[in-house]
Design an enzyme around this catalytic site. Sequence first.
Site, PDB file in Angstrom:
ATOM      1  NE  ARG A 102      -2.944   0.000   3.297  1.00 56.39           N
ATOM      2  CZ  ARG A 102      -3.687  -0.002   4.401  1.00 56.39           C
ATOM      3  NH1 ARG A 102      -4.377  -1.080   4.738  1.00 56.39           N
ATOM      4  NH2 ARG A 102      -3.732   1.053   5.175  1.00 56.39           N
ATOM      5  NE  ARG A 146      -1.422   3.189   8.132  1.00 58.17           N
ATOM      6  CZ  ARG A 146      -1.166   1.961   7.648  1.00 58.17           C
ATOM      7  NH1 ARG A 146      -0.055   1.746   6.959  1.00 58.17           N
ATOM      8  NH2 ARG A 146      -2.008   0.981   7.854  1.00 58.17           N
TER       9      ARG A 146
HETATM   10  P1  AMP Z   1      -6.819   1.459   7.167  1.00 61.61           P
HETATM   11  O1  AMP Z   1      -6.902   0.609   5.956  1.00 61.61           O
HETATM   12  O2  AMP Z   1      -7.913   1.202   8.161  1.00 61.61           O
HETATM   13  O3  AMP Z   1      -5.457   1.431   7.814  1.00 61.61           O
HETATM   14  O4  AMP Z   1      -7.063   2.964   6.672  1.00 61.61           O
HETATM   15  C1  AMP Z   1      -6.186   3.570   5.751  1.00 61.61           C
HETATM   16  C2  AMP Z   1      -6.280   5.078   5.863  1.00 61.61           C
HETATM   17  O5  AMP Z   1      -7.604   5.521   5.563  1.00 61.61           O
HETATM   18  C3  AMP Z   1      -5.986   5.655   7.242  1.00 61.61           C
HETATM   19  O6  AMP Z   1      -4.596   5.808   7.481  1.00 61.61           O
HETATM   20  C4  AMP Z   1      -6.719   6.981   7.162  1.00 61.61           C
HETATM   21  O7  AMP Z   1      -6.016   7.919   6.370  1.00 61.61           O
HETATM   22  C5  AMP Z   1      -7.982   6.606   6.400  1.00 61.61           C
HETATM   23  N1  AMP Z   1      -9.065   6.157   7.311  1.00 61.61           N
HETATM   24  C6  AMP Z   1      -9.632   4.917   7.346  1.00 61.61           C
HETATM   25  N2  AMP Z   1     -10.595   4.859   8.281  1.00 61.61           N
HETATM   26  C7  AMP Z   1     -10.641   6.079   8.864  1.00 61.61           C
HETATM   27  C8  AMP Z   1     -11.419   6.646   9.907  1.00 61.61           C
HETATM   28  N3  AMP Z   1     -12.349   5.931  10.562  1.00 61.61           N
HETATM   29  N4  AMP Z   1     -11.189   7.946  10.235  1.00 61.61           N
HETATM   30  C9  AMP Z   1     -10.277   8.687   9.588  1.00 61.61           C
HETATM   31  N5  AMP Z   1      -9.497   8.214   8.604  1.00 61.61           N
HETATM   32  C10 AMP Z   1      -9.665   6.915   8.234  1.00 61.61           C
END
Ligand code: AMP
Length: 213
Positions: free
Chosen positions: A160, A171
């Site tokens: 990713r 993160r």
């Molecule tokens: P993830 O796949 O859950 O790690 O999400 C990837 C990215 O999407 C995160 O690093 C955020 O930039 C964004 N993102 C996903 N879910 C959320 C959320 N609930 N609130 C804010 N940003 C989010």
Amino acid sequence: MKLILLGAPGAGKGTVAKLLTKMDGSVQISTGDILRAAVAAGTELGKQAEAAMKAGDLVSDELIMGIMRDRLKEDDCKNGYLLDGFPRTIPQAEALKELLADMGEELDAVVNIDVPRDVILDRLTTRRTCTKCGEIYNVKSNPPKVEGICDKCGGPVVQRDDETEEAISNRLDVYNEKTAPLAGFYEKEGLLLTVQATSSDAVIDAIKEKLGK
Ligand code: AMP
């Protein structure tokens, strides 16, 4: 079942969610997957989210709540849902509480998957994801049969954009600052189940025990 899966990036929320969907027909809802699909499709939502995602920052609560208000009303949520990567801030948790109350629904539990930071870092740098169906692989422990190609759907399996060392470190900082406090929030609500486990099977067993299934 209706669960929130809480845990740092790389804790295994997505893997656990995928296993749970097979048990009772509940649906995995990953805000990250929804956003990545929007970025890939070049929609307005994707354009608004792209820069924050790439840097490993959170996108705005308004944007996320806009997505979730619609998503939770879709038909496939009738058999339950596993929220993976949402909520991620206290305002999102408060907005979700209100939304569920309006819908007359209650969560079964909030599962906090607690994995040591060194394990997380190792997993995130070796993780690969199918851009088409979201299947998760690991170059060391679970590579696709043919390098770069998804076993399930034939889509491209890649690292990713937000899995560079810099974005990963951001993160994890964002998680500690904005998302970790949700454990206290849900503890007060009487919903929290913390599982210290690096294997997804152990997490599933703890959930089954808690829900009496
Ligand atoms: P993830 O796949 O859950 O790690 O999400 C990837 C990215 O999407 C995160 O690093 C955020 O930039 C964004 N993102 C996903 N879910 C959320 C959320 N609930 N609130 C804010 N940003 C989010």
